[in-house]
Write a protein that holds these residues in place. Structure first.
Motif, PDB file in Angstrom:
ATOM      1  N   SER A 544       4.977  -9.380  -8.916  1.00 14.56           N
ATOM      2  CA  SER A 544       3.884 -10.184  -9.396  1.00 14.56           C
ATOM      3  C   SER A 544       2.986  -9.696 -10.301  1.00 14.56           C
ATOM      4  O   SER A 544       3.302  -8.159 -10.532  1.00 14.56           O
ATOM      5  N   VAL A 545       2.289 -10.375 -11.199  1.00 11.87           N
ATOM      6  CA  VAL A 545       1.445  -9.803 -12.014  1.00 11.87           C
ATOM      7  C   VAL A 545       0.208 -10.382 -11.937  1.00 11.87           C
ATOM      8  O   VAL A 545      -0.124 -11.401 -11.392  1.00 11.87           O
ATOM      9  N   LEU A 546      -0.769  -9.550 -12.822  1.00  8.89           N
ATOM     10  CA  LEU A 546      -2.215 -10.268 -12.707  1.00  8.89           C
ATOM     11  C   LEU A 546      -2.407 -11.135 -13.992  1.00  8.89           C
ATOM     12  O   LEU A 546      -2.472 -10.329 -15.120  1.00  8.89           O
ATOM     13  N   GLY A 547      -2.705 -12.212 -13.671  1.00  4.12           N
ATOM     14  CA  GLY A 547      -2.820 -13.378 -14.868  1.00  4.12           C
ATOM     15  C   GLY A 547      -3.300 -14.743 -14.417  1.00  4.12           C
ATOM     16  O   GLY A 547      -3.508 -14.894 -13.266  1.00  4.12           O
ATOM     17  N   ASP A 548      -2.971 -15.488 -15.459  1.00  4.96           N
ATOM     18  CA  ASP A 548      -3.202 -17.065 -15.200  1.00  4.96           C
ATOM     19  C   ASP A 548      -1.592 -17.702 -15.099  1.00  4.96           C
ATOM     20  O   ASP A 548      -1.040 -17.725 -16.037  1.00  4.96           O
ATOM     21  N   PHE A 549      -1.450 -18.353 -14.042  1.00  3.46           N
ATOM     22  CA  PHE A 549      -0.185 -18.994 -13.829  1.00  3.46           C
ATOM     23  C   PHE A 549       0.181 -20.099 -14.873  1.00  3.46           C
ATOM     24  O   PHE A 549       1.192 -19.928 -15.198  1.00  3.46           O
ATOM     25  N   LYS A 550      -0.786 -21.030 -15.229  1.00  8.67           N
ATOM     26  CA  LYS A 550      -0.529 -21.815 -16.213  1.00  8.67           C
ATOM     27  C   LYS A 550      -0.103 -21.092 -17.579  1.00  8.67           C
ATOM     28  O   LYS A 550       0.787 -21.586 -18.161  1.00  8.67           O
ATOM     29  N   ARG A 551      -0.747 -20.331 -17.916  1.00 11.57           N
ATOM     30  CA  ARG A 551      -0.649 -19.608 -19.219  1.00 11.57           C
ATOM     31  C   ARG A 551       0.639 -18.720 -19.481  1.00 11.57           C
ATOM     32  O   ARG A 551       1.429 -18.962 -20.308  1.00 11.57           O
ATOM     33  N   LEU A 552       0.878 -18.101 -18.153  1.00 12.28           N
ATOM     34  CA  LEU A 552       2.374 -17.455 -18.198  1.00 12.28           C
ATOM     35  C   LEU A 552       3.525 -18.388 -18.238  1.00 12.28           C
ATOM     36  O   LEU A 552       4.613 -18.079 -18.794  1.00 12.28           O
ATOM     37  N   VAL A 553       3.571 -19.613 -17.570  1.00 10.46           N
ATOM     38  CA  VAL A 553       4.506 -20.510 -17.580  1.00 10.46           C
ATOM     39  C   VAL A 553       4.460 -21.098 -18.923  1.00 10.46           C
ATOM     40  O   VAL A 553       5.815 -21.341 -19.546  1.00 10.46           O
ATOM     41  N   GLN A 554       3.371 -21.263 -19.643  1.00  8.66           N
ATOM     42  CA  GLN A 554       3.497 -21.615 -20.989  1.00  8.66           C
ATOM     43  C   GLN A 554       4.160 -20.765 -21.871  1.00  8.66           C
ATOM     44  O   GLN A 554       4.896 -21.001 -22.797  1.00  8.66           O
ATOM     45  N   VAL A 555       3.823 -19.405 -21.684  1.00  7.21           N
ATOM     46  CA  VAL A 555       4.590 -18.399 -22.439  1.00  7.21           C
ATOM     47  C   VAL A 555       6.008 -18.663 -22.282  1.00  7.21           C
ATOM     48  O   VAL A 555       6.858 -18.420 -23.390  1.00  7.21           O
ATOM     49  N   VAL A 556       6.397 -18.463 -21.064  1.00  3.50           N
ATOM     50  CA  VAL A 556       7.925 -18.199 -20.881  1.00  3.50           C
ATOM     51  C   VAL A 556       8.652 -19.615 -21.049  1.00  3.50           C
ATOM     52  O   VAL A 556       9.915 -19.561 -21.949  1.00  3.50           O
ATOM     53  N   LEU A 621       5.497 -26.695 -35.172  1.00  2.81           N
ATOM     54  CA  LEU A 621       4.529 -26.585 -36.302  1.00  2.81           C
ATOM     55  C   LEU A 621       4.349 -25.128 -36.593  1.00  2.81           C
ATOM     56  O   LEU A 621       3.608 -24.509 -37.424  1.00  2.81           O
ATOM     57  N   GLY A 622       5.196 -24.306 -35.739  1.00  3.23           N
ATOM     58  CA  GLY A 622       5.202 -22.916 -35.944  1.00  3.23           C
ATOM     59  C   GLY A 622       3.939 -22.259 -35.326  1.00  3.23           C
ATOM     60  O   GLY A 622       3.766 -21.114 -35.747  1.00  3.23           O
ATOM     61  N   LEU A 623       3.393 -22.900 -34.113  1.00  7.53           N
ATOM     62  CA  LEU A 623       2.239 -22.401 -33.597  1.00  7.53           C
ATOM     63  C   LEU A 623       2.629 -21.614 -32.462  1.00  7.53           C
ATOM     64  O   LEU A 623       1.922 -20.944 -31.827  1.00  7.53           O
ATOM     65  N   GLY A 624       4.152 -22.185 -31.711  1.00  6.85           N
ATOM     66  CA  GLY A 624       4.300 -21.602 -30.498  1.00  6.85           C
ATOM     67  C   GLY A 624       4.158 -20.088 -30.352  1.00  6.85           C
ATOM     68  O   GLY A 624       3.687 -19.775 -29.341  1.00  6.85           O
ATOM     69  N   LEU A 625       5.283 -19.561 -31.137  1.00  2.00           N
ATOM     70  CA  LEU A 625       5.159 -18.048 -30.943  1.00  2.00           C
ATOM     71  C   LEU A 625       3.764 -17.099 -31.281  1.00  2.00           C
ATOM     72  O   LEU A 625       3.635 -16.105 -30.643  1.00  2.00           O
ATOM     73  N   ALA A 626       2.893 -17.970 -32.270  1.00  4.32           N
ATOM     74  CA  ALA A 626       1.710 -17.174 -32.254  1.00  4.32           C
ATOM     75  C   ALA A 626       1.035 -17.370 -31.150  1.00  4.32           C
ATOM     76  O   ALA A 626       0.252 -16.528 -30.612  1.00  4.32           O
ATOM     77  N   LEU A 627       0.831 -18.458 -30.582  1.00  4.49           N
ATOM     78  CA  LEU A 627       0.033 -18.729 -29.267  1.00  4.49           C
ATOM     79  C   LEU A 627       0.700 -17.732 -28.172  1.00  4.49           C
ATOM     80  O   LEU A 627       0.181 -17.130 -27.387  1.00  4.49           O
ATOM     81  N   VAL A 628       2.174 -17.698 -28.132  1.00  2.00           N
ATOM     82  CA  VAL A 628       2.921 -16.587 -27.023  1.00  2.00           C
ATOM     83  C   VAL A 628       2.242 -15.225 -27.168  1.00  2.00           C
ATOM     84  O   VAL A 628       1.910 -14.661 -26.359  1.00  2.00           O
ATOM     85  N   LYS A 629       2.035 -14.749 -28.541  1.00  5.42           N
ATOM     86  CA  LYS A 629       1.676 -13.329 -28.707  1.00  5.42           C
ATOM     87  C   LYS A 629       0.404 -13.465 -28.001  1.00  5.42           C
ATOM     88  O   LYS A 629      -0.022 -12.196 -27.594  1.00  5.42           O
ATOM     89  N   THR A 630      -0.659 -14.113 -28.599  1.00  6.58           N
ATOM     90  CA  THR A 630      -2.064 -14.371 -28.111  1.00  6.58           C
ATOM     91  C   THR A 630      -2.116 -14.175 -26.837  1.00  6.58           C
ATOM     92  O   THR A 630      -2.848 -13.573 -26.219  1.00  6.58           O
ATOM     93  N   LEU A 631      -1.438 -15.220 -26.024  1.00  7.66           N
ATOM     94  CA  LEU A 631      -1.662 -15.284 -24.578  1.00  7.66           C
ATOM     95  C   LEU A 631      -0.953 -14.057 -23.871  1.00  7.66           C
ATOM     96  O   LEU A 631      -1.556 -13.449 -22.691  1.00  7.66           O
ATOM     97  N   VAL A 632      -0.045 -13.292 -24.414  1.00 10.23           N
ATOM     98  CA  VAL A 632       0.464 -12.220 -23.706  1.00 10.23           C
ATOM     99  C   VAL A 632      -0.438 -11.073 -24.106  1.00 10.23           C
ATOM    100  O   VAL A 632      -0.771 -10.060 -23.052  1.00 10.23           O
ATOM    101  N   GLN A 633      -0.957 -11.037 -25.175  1.00 14.13           N
ATOM    102  CA  GLN A 633      -1.850  -9.955 -25.195  1.00 14.13           C
ATOM    103  C   GLN A 633      -3.243 -10.155 -24.430  1.00 14.13           C
ATOM    104  O   GLN A 633      -3.689  -9.186 -23.940  1.00 14.13           O
ATOM    105  N   LEU A 634      -3.592 -11.351 -24.215  1.00 19.19           N
ATOM    106  CA  LEU A 634      -4.773 -11.666 -23.135  1.00 19.19           C
ATOM    107  C   LEU A 634      -4.309 -11.045 -21.608  1.00 19.19           C
ATOM    108  O   LEU A 634      -5.286 -10.973 -21.096  1.00 19.19           O
ATOM    109  N   HIS A 635      -2.989 -11.081 -21.491  1.00 21.56           N
ATOM    110  CA  HIS A 635      -2.544 -10.450 -20.324  1.00 21.56           C
ATOM    111  C   HIS A 635      -2.238  -8.928 -20.295  1.00 21.56           C
ATOM    112  O   HIS A 635      -1.420  -8.470 -19.748  1.00 21.56           O
ATOM    113  N   ASP A 636      -2.803  -8.178 -21.444  1.00 21.30           N
ATOM    114  CA  ASP A 636      -2.600  -6.940 -21.673  1.00 21.30           C
ATOM    115  C   ASP A 636      -0.991  -6.418 -21.792  1.00 21.30           C
ATOM    116  O   ASP A 636      -0.749  -5.517 -21.432  1.00 21.30           O
TER     117      ASP A 636
END
Length: 666
Positions: A544-556, A621-636
């Motif tokens: 388990s990790v500490l985070g947002d389930f919806k955003r973690l699913v979005q990243v993976v 649109l080339g937005l997916g990986l930028a969004l992945v990076k930002t969401l991962v950083q929000l989870h430290d």
């Protein structure tokens, strides 16, 4: 040929006459030079007469010394003619010697004329014997006698010209010069005599009606010494008069100088009294200026100093108070010391010694900057060395000033760094602007693509007369394309929220197995449609990790979706989950088309899309990986990408902190 011989006493007499005539000529040259123009003309005329007779007498004494086994005599008129020749050439010689300058050309021309005259005199005198048959001359000796005459004439004029300028031991010098000249004249005469040959049976026609040898000898000797005696007496008398005149002039000059000295002494006394007062005032003014300069130099913040030269190392001759503070020394402890003795590093001391040598050699100022560790710490200093000249224009020492420019140096370096940053920022902005333009083009393309099938489906529905199958198919097309457009808009909204800081992460313990399961479920239809193989390597125990389930699913799911899109049909995709060092690592690997190294550096930037294919068939649109990076950083956490290049597949790695309870349990 007739056999001849010489009478030694007459030969000696001829030599003495030649030397005496030479001495008189040399002495007379100096007298003529010192005389005025009118007196000089008389001295030249009288001297030419005396010297010409002397040379002529020497010749005829030598002729009288010459004896043949027949009676000899001399034709009177020819003998007088031979006398006129040396008188003329003597006048020429005295005139040349009295001139201010004697050029080489004048010397050569005069020597040729005089030599020719003397030679002519000699052979004219020989002709006075009127020999029958005539005298035969040896050509070589004849030419040699003429050469000796020319050389002796040139030497006589040169010696007379040089000796008139005065020299030490003038009498001895003149005598030696007279011996040289007399010997040359005698040499010419007896060389000419040696050239003469008298055939057997020769008769002297002048022996019967000319002057006999004995009578001519007596007359020549008496006349010669009489003229020389008168000439020398006149010369000595003139010299005595000149000496007396010089003494009188010297006495008068001395008297005038003494009177002038008395006047100067009186003037000097008055000046001394005035100068004493002025010197006292000047000394007082000088002391005041010195104190003023010292005050100025010791209150300015710059370092002021003077260097004096040494053989190898130069030393300080002056240092102001501010420099003494830097050294942490007194004035006495600083002056006279070299750079090394004052604690400079060897390289620093050597550099300044060379710079001082350069200023001394070039006579030009020199400027530089250098760090120095002193009482004020490590500071940057700007310095200038300038030459100080003496009255002759030579560099007698080097002065200099130094200013602390540390702040200016720091500002300058900061500006350089800022310039670099600005250039990098400008480059990044240009690249971002280019990516924005690319993004807008992709956005227009991606939004336009769904509109075509929607429009076609709507048109079919309008023509189907409510055919249920066609309506259902058209409805599915519209729903699918609208869903795609909603996804694009959602991506845009997510990016916008992230950039504005509106995304809120609801931190709570999340089971990563559940996150992966949901993510795989979302991407499974795409993987199945391309008949791809997805393999999972997941730990069996809960993670388990500490985070947002919806955003973690979005990243993976985003990373799995990218892997499926850029992996060809029947390709392989793998997902692994590991825990180590209080960290959860999720690795997604594919054997797709790969990513070139240049794009790997920008793959997570906004609006960036890897150049994986030459067309837009994969969309996005080339937005997916930028969004992945930002969401991962929000989870430290962190996300990274690796690929060996096109055709070598790709690997994306997510690292997230392990939840505290899980970490403690591990």
């Amino acid at each position: 040929m007739l056999v001849s011989h010489y009478q030694t006493p007459l030969v000696i007499a001829s030599i003495l006459v030649a030397i005496f005539a030479s001495y008189f000529a040399i002495s007379l040259a100096g007298t003529i030079t010192k005389s005025d123009a009118k007196a000089a003309r008389w001295w030249i005329a009288g001297g030419a007469l005396a010297i010409g007779i002397g040379i002529w007498a020497m010749h005829f004494i030598g002729m009288l010394a010459f004896r043949l086994p027949i009676p000899l005599g001399y034709d009177f008129s020819i003998t007088v003619l031979s006398l006129a020749l040396p008188i003329g050439v003597s006048a020429l010689a005295l005139w040349q010697a009295s001139r201010p300058e004697l050029s080489v050309k004048s010397l050569v021309v005069s020597a040729l004329l005089m030599g020719a005259g003397i030679t002519a005199m000699h052979y004219t005198g020989m002709a006075a014997m009127r020999m029958q048959p005539g005298i035969v001359y040896d050509p070589l000796l004849f030419v040699t006698s003429a050469f000796i005459a020319v050389s002796a004439s040139g030497a006589a004029m040169w010696i007379a010209f040089r000796l008139r300028q005065g020299t030490k031991n003038i009498m001895l010098t003149r005598f030696c010069a007279a011996v040289v000249m007399g010997s040359a004249i005698v040499g010419m005469h007896y060389t000419g005599m040696a050239a003469a040959e008298f055939p057997l049976g020769s008769i002297c026609m002048a022996a019967t009606d000319g002057v006999s040898q004995d009578s001519l000898a007596l007359i020549v000797i008496i006349a010669t010494f009489g003229i020389f005696t008168i000439a020398m007496t006149a010369s000595l008398f003139n010299a005595r008069l000149e000496s007396r005149s010089q003494i009188l002039a010297l006495v008068q000059s001395t008297s005038d100088e003494r009177q002038d000295l008395l006047q100067r002494e009186q003037t000097a006394r008055h000046l001394a009294d005035n100068l004493g007062l002025q010197n006292e005032q000047l000394l007082k003014s000088s002391e005041e200026r010195k104190r003023l300069y010292e005050t100025i130099l010791n209150t300015i913040p710059d370092f002021v100093y003077i260097f004096e030269f040494g053989e190898v190392h130069h030393h300080f001759a002056y240092a102001n108070e501010e420099l003494l503070k830097l050294f942490g020394r007194t004035y006495e402890e600083t002056v006279g010391k070299t750079f090394l003795e004052l604690g400079y590093e060897p390289w620093h001391a050597e550099m300044h010694d060379k710079e001082i040598d350069t200023v001394r050699t070039t006579k030009k100022p020199l400027r530089g900057e250098v760090f120095f560790d002193g009482a004020f710490g490590r500071r940057m200093y700007d310095y200038i060395f300038v030459p100080v000249f003496d009255e002759q224009g030579e560099v007698k020492c080097v002065a200099g000033t130094t200013r602390d420019v540390t702040d200016r140096y720091n500002v300058r370096e900061a500006l350089k760094e800022n310039e670099i940053v600005l250039r990098q920022s400008e480059k990044a902005l240009r690249e971002a602007d280019m990516r924005k333009d690319d993004f807008l083009a992709m956005l227009a393309h991606e939004l336009r693509n769904p509109l075509a099938p929607i429009s076609a489906a709507a048109h079919i529905m309008s023509l189907s007369n409510f055919d249920e199958a066609r309506v259902r198919n058209s409805t599915e097309i519209i729903q699918r394309q609208v869903k795609h457009m909603v996804g694009l808009v959602d991506d845009l909204l997510d990016v916008s929220r992230v950039n504005r800081g509106l995304v809120i992460i609801e931190n709570s313990p999340q089971d990563m197995l559940a996150v992966i399961s949901d993510s795989v479920e979302q991407v499974k239809p795409l993987i199945d449609s391309k008949q791809q193989t997805l393999s999972l390597q997941i730990e069996s125990r809960p993670v388990s990790v500490l985070g947002d389930f919806k955003r973690l699913v979005q990243v993976v799911s985003n990373l799995l979706n990218n892997a499926a899109k850029y992996t060809p049909a029947q390709g392989n995709i793998s997902l692994s989950l590991e825990t180590a060092d209080d960290q959860v690592t999720i690795t997604i690997t594919d054997d797709g088309i790969g990513i070139i190294p240049e794009d790997q550096k920008l793959i997570f930037d906004l609006f960036a899309q890897a150049k994986r294919s030459s067309d837009r068939s994969q969309g996005g649109l080339g937005l997916g990986l930028a969004l992945v990076k930002t969401l991962v950083q929000l989870h430290d956490g962190t996300v990274s990408c690796h690929s060996e290049g096109l055709g070598s597949g790709s690997q994306f790695t997510i690292r997230l902190p392990l939840h505290a309870k899980e970490s403690a349990a591990a």
